[in-house]
Design an enzyme around this catalytic site. Structure first.
Site, PDB file in Angstrom:
ATOM      1  N   ARG A 121      -1.735  -1.264 -18.860  1.00  0.00           N
ATOM      2  CA  ARG A 121      -3.078  -0.699 -18.783  1.00  0.00           C
ATOM      3  C   ARG A 121      -3.129   0.310 -17.629  1.00  0.00           C
ATOM      4  O   ARG A 121      -2.759  -0.022 -16.504  1.00  0.00           O
ATOM      5  CB  ARG A 121      -4.058  -1.844 -18.547  1.00  0.00           C
ATOM      6  CG  ARG A 121      -5.495  -1.556 -18.841  1.00  0.00           C
ATOM      7  CD  ARG A 121      -6.206  -2.838 -19.211  1.00  0.00           C
ATOM      8  NE  ARG A 121      -5.884  -3.186 -20.588  1.00  0.00           N
ATOM      9  CZ  ARG A 121      -6.492  -2.694 -21.657  1.00  0.00           C
ATOM     10  NH1 ARG A 121      -7.492  -1.837 -21.528  1.00  0.00           N
ATOM     11  NH2 ARG A 121      -6.132  -3.050 -22.858  1.00  0.00           N
ATOM     12  N   TYR A 135       0.855  -1.193   0.000  1.00  0.00           N
ATOM     13  CA  TYR A 135       0.000   0.000   0.000  1.00  0.00           C
ATOM     14  C   TYR A 135       0.888   1.240   0.000  1.00  0.00           C
ATOM     15  O   TYR A 135       1.838   1.306   0.779  1.00  0.00           O
ATOM     16  CB  TYR A 135      -0.904   0.036   1.229  1.00  0.00           C
ATOM     17  CG  TYR A 135      -2.309  -0.400   0.897  1.00  0.00           C
ATOM     18  CD1 TYR A 135      -3.032   0.282  -0.068  1.00  0.00           C
ATOM     19  CD2 TYR A 135      -2.898  -1.486   1.522  1.00  0.00           C
ATOM     20  CE1 TYR A 135      -4.313  -0.107  -0.408  1.00  0.00           C
ATOM     21  CE2 TYR A 135      -4.177  -1.881   1.193  1.00  0.00           C
ATOM     22  CZ  TYR A 135      -4.888  -1.192   0.230  1.00  0.00           C
ATOM     23  OH  TYR A 135      -6.146  -1.575  -0.108  1.00  0.00           O
ATOM     24  N   THR A 143      -4.286   7.496 -21.438  1.00  0.00           N
ATOM     25  CA  THR A 143      -4.074   6.130 -20.960  1.00  0.00           C
ATOM     26  C   THR A 143      -2.622   5.795 -21.289  1.00  0.00           C
ATOM     27  O   THR A 143      -1.948   6.535 -22.016  1.00  0.00           O
ATOM     28  CB  THR A 143      -4.993   5.124 -21.673  1.00  0.00           C
ATOM     29  OG1 THR A 143      -4.857   5.316 -23.074  1.00  0.00           O
ATOM     30  CG2 THR A 143      -6.439   5.289 -21.263  1.00  0.00           C
ATOM     31  N   LYS A 174      -2.285   2.395 -25.072  1.00  0.00           N
ATOM     32  CA  LYS A 174      -2.716   2.419 -26.472  1.00  0.00           C
ATOM     33  C   LYS A 174      -1.477   2.598 -27.355  1.00  0.00           C
ATOM     34  O   LYS A 174      -0.605   1.737 -27.344  1.00  0.00           O
ATOM     35  CB  LYS A 174      -3.778   3.500 -26.677  1.00  0.00           C
ATOM     36  CG  LYS A 174      -5.067   3.221 -25.877  1.00  0.00           C
ATOM     37  CD  LYS A 174      -6.170   4.180 -26.219  1.00  0.00           C
ATOM     38  CE  LYS A 174      -7.485   3.827 -25.538  1.00  0.00           C
ATOM     39  NZ  LYS A 174      -7.635   4.431 -24.206  1.00  0.00           N
ATOM     40  N   ASP A 223      -7.486  15.187 -23.969  1.00  0.00           N
ATOM     41  CA  ASP A 223      -7.439  13.754 -23.661  1.00  0.00           C
ATOM     42  C   ASP A 223      -6.699  13.111 -24.834  1.00  0.00           C
ATOM     43  O   ASP A 223      -7.257  12.949 -25.918  1.00  0.00           O
ATOM     44  CB  ASP A 223      -8.864  13.218 -23.537  1.00  0.00           C
ATOM     45  CG  ASP A 223      -8.905  11.716 -23.273  1.00  0.00           C
ATOM     46  OD1 ASP A 223      -7.881  11.040 -23.509  1.00  0.00           O
ATOM     47  OD2 ASP A 223      -9.959  11.225 -22.855  1.00  0.00           O
ATOM     48  N   GLU A 257      -0.514   4.719  -0.377  1.00  0.00           N
ATOM     49  CA  GLU A 257      -1.334   5.937  -0.516  1.00  0.00           C
ATOM     50  C   GLU A 257      -0.500   7.183  -0.259  1.00  0.00           C
ATOM     51  O   GLU A 257       0.329   7.199   0.657  1.00  0.00           O
ATOM     52  CB  GLU A 257      -2.494   5.937   0.489  1.00  0.00           C
ATOM     53  CG  GLU A 257      -3.655   5.089   0.047  1.00  0.00           C
ATOM     54  CD  GLU A 257      -3.775   3.873   0.917  1.00  0.00           C
ATOM     55  OE1 GLU A 257      -2.710   3.326   1.284  1.00  0.00           O
ATOM     56  OE2 GLU A 257      -4.909   3.490   1.207  1.00  0.00           O
TER      57      GLU A 257
HETATM   58  N1  DSN Z   1     -12.080   1.747 -25.295  1.00  0.00           N
HETATM   59  C1  DSN Z   1     -11.225   2.798 -25.785  1.00  0.00           C
HETATM   60  C2  DSN Z   1     -11.270   2.901 -27.258  1.00  0.00           C
HETATM   61  O1  DSN Z   1     -11.405   1.888 -27.892  1.00  0.00           O
HETATM   62  O2  DSN Z   1     -11.134   3.984 -27.809  1.00  0.00           O
HETATM   63  C3  DSN Z   1     -11.486   4.082 -25.137  1.00  0.00           C
HETATM   64  O3  DSN Z   1     -11.612   3.912 -23.766  1.00  0.00           O
END
Ligand code: DSN
Length: 419
Positions: free
Chosen positions: A235, A54, A226, A229, A200, A56
Site C-alpha cells: 500500500r 527515520y 499507487t 492495485k 494518475d 527524512e
Molecule cells: N479507493 C480507490 C478505488 O477504489 O479506486 C481509489 O483510491
C-alpha cells in the site's frame, strides 16, 4: 525488550489478523477493481526492520545518520521504477495515491491555480477536484465530460473544455473508466492550451508496467500512481516525472507535504517493481485483460449493459439504469452471495453517490488467485442472475457456487503466511 510471538503477545489482535486472513482466503470473490493480493516477499519486506528508522530527505542527503541501507533500498526502488515505466525520475516516498497527487499538484502549481480534470462521476477520484477533498478546496478545478454517445473521453469534448477554461494543468487517468487512456490525445490538447499534463495511473500501473496499456511517458510531464492495485505491491504511492520537474517534485513531497518516509513500505515497493519486471508479471497482466474481457462478454450475453459497451482494461462498469436495482442494492445482494464489488456512479447518473446506478467490477485480485476466462464467464453469469433477481433462492444458490469456486483457488494456503 521482550520478543514474543504475536499470538502470545497480543492474542486479541492476532485473532483479528487470523480472521482477516481467513476472510481473504475463503470468504469471498474479491472483485473490487482497486484491490489485489501481494506475494509473501512483499509481506516480508513490509514487516521488516526498515520500519525502525527515520530517513527524512533522500538517498545521500538525509537529515539523520545511519541511513546507508535505507539509501540502498530507496535507490533500488527509484531505479527500478524508472526502468519499469521509462521515467526520467521517480519519487517513491508518497504514503498514498492522494498524497502523491497533493505533492504532484504543488510541485508545479500554487493554490488557486486552475486544473482541468474529469467530471468526478465520470471516472475521476476524490483527489481530482472533489469539493470535500483538499484538491477541490485549494485549486480551481474545471471539468471535461464523457461523451454521452460513445461513453468515452473524446478529443473534441476535452479540447473544447480545455479551450474554454485555459487550465494550468490537465489531469487524465481514472478510477472507474473501462477504456484505455489516450495519453497522446491528451498531450495534443495540453499543448494547444499550454498546460502541464499529469496522469494518475493508480488503477492501471500494473498494466502499463507489463506493456498491455500505453505508457504515459514521454507524453505526460508528471505521473502519479499507487503501488497496491494492479501492480500488486505494498500500500503506498509514487510520483514519476520528466527530469525538469524532479527537484520540484522531491521538494513537494519532502519537506512540503510529508515527514519521515515509510521505509518498510519503500523496501516493499522495490520488491514490487522487481516482480513487475518479470515475464510472469507480463503474463499476469495479459490474463487480467483476457479475464475482464471474458467477464464483460458473459455479462452482455445475459443482457447486462456496460458503460461504453465493454472494456479494454481491468474493470467493467455495469450500468443498472434499465434494471430494477440500484447500485447500492446490487452491491448488497452480491455481498450476500460473497461477491465483493462496489457501487459506483455511472456517467450521467440520476442517483446520488450513496445509491448510484452502477457497479464497478475488477479482475486483478481473482487473476492473482489463478482464475481464468472460464471462471470469469461463470462469475459473469452469476452476477447477472443476482442483478436480474436478487431473491434469497438466487443468492443462496450463487453463494454455494462461489464457495466451490474459491475452494479451487488457494491464495496463501500452503505458504508460510499465517495471517
Ligand atoms: N479507493 C480507490 C478505488 O477504489 O479506486 C481509489 O483510491
Amino acid at each position: 525488550m521482550e520478543h514474543r510471538d504475536l499470538s502470545e503477545a497480543d492474542p486479541e489482535l492476532y485473532e483479528t489478523l487470523k480472521n482477516e486472513a481467513s476472510r481473504q482466503e475463503k470468504e469471498g470473490l474479491e472483485m473490487i477493481a482497486s484491490e489485489n493480493f501481494v506475494p509473501l516477499q512483499i509481506l516480508q519486506a513490509q514487516g521488516s526492520v526498515m520500519t525502525n528508522k527515520y530517513a527524512e530527505g533522500y538517498p545521500g542527503k538525509r537529515y539523520y545518520a545511519g541511513c546507508k541501507h535505507h539509501d540502498d533500498a530507496e535507490n533500488l526502488a527509484r531505479e527500478r521504477a524508472c526502468e519499469l515505466f521509462n521515467a526520467e525520475h521517480a519519487n517513491v516516498q508518497p504514503h498514498s495515491g492522494t498524497t502523491a497527487n497533493f505533492a504532484a499538484y504543488f510541485s508545479v502549481l500554487e493554490a488557486g491555480d486552475k486544473i482541468l480534470g474529469p467530471v468526478l462521476s465520470h471516472g475521476g477520484h476524490l483527489s481530482h477536484g472533489h469539493h470535500v477533498n483538499f484538491s477541490g478546496d485549494l485549486f480551481n478545478f474545471e471539468t471535461y465530460a464523457i461523451n454521452q454517445e460513445t461513453e468515452r473521453f473524446e478529443y473534441q469534448d476535452v479540447l473544447k473544455a480545455a479551450k474554454k477554461h485555459d487550465p494550468d494543468l490537465i489531469i487524465c487517468g481514472y478510477s472507474a473508466y473501462p477504456r484505455k487512456v489516450d495519453f497522446k490525445m491528451f498531450r495534443e490538447i495540453a499543448d494547444e492550451v499550454d498546460a502541464i499534463l499529469m496522469a494518475d495511473i493508480a488503477h492501471i500501473s500494473g498494466l502499463v508496467a507489463a506493456g498491455v496499456h500505453e505508457n504515459p511517458f514521454p507524453e505526460c510531464d508528471i505521473v502519479t500512481t499507487t503501488t497496491h492495485k494492479s501492480i500488486r505491491g505494498p500500500r503506498g504511492g509514487m510520483i514519476m516525472c520528466q527530469k525538469k520537474y524532479a527537484d520540484a517534485v522531491d521538494k513537494a513531497v519532502f519537506p512540503y507535504s510529508q515527514g519521515g518516509p515509510l521505509m518498510h513500505q519503500i523496501a516493499a515497493k522495490a520488491v514490487c517493481f522487481k516482480e513487475a519486471s518479470k515475464p510472469e508479471f507480463k503474463n499476469y497482466a495479459k490474463q487480467i485483460i483476457k479475464n475482464t474481457s471474458a467477464l464483460a462478454e458473459s455479462l452482455k450475453e445475459e443482457g447486462i449493459e456496460l458503460v461504453s459497451n465493454g472494456t479494454d482494461n481491468h474493470l467493467v462498469l455495469i450500468d443498472l439504469k434499465k434494471e430494477d436495482v440500484t447500485g447500492r442494492e446490487a452491491e448488497e445482494a452480491l455481498e450476500k452471495a460473497n461477491i465483493i464489488v462496489n457501487k459506483n456512479m455511472v456517467p450521467y447518473d440520476p442517483e446520488p453517490p450513496m445509491v448510484t446506478s452502477g457497479i464497478r467490477i475488477g479482475t486483478p485480485a481473482l487473476t492473482t488467485r489463478g482464475m481464468k476466462t472460464e471462471e470469469m464467464k461463470e462469475i459473469g453469469k452469476t452476477v447477472a442472475d443476482i442483478i436480474k433477481r436478487p431473491e434469497p433462492d438466487v443468492i443462496e444458490r450463487s453463494r454455494e457456487k462461489v464457495e466451490m469456486l474459491i475452494e479451487k483457488f488457494p491464495l496463501y494456503r500452503g505458504s508460510e503466511v499465517e495471517y
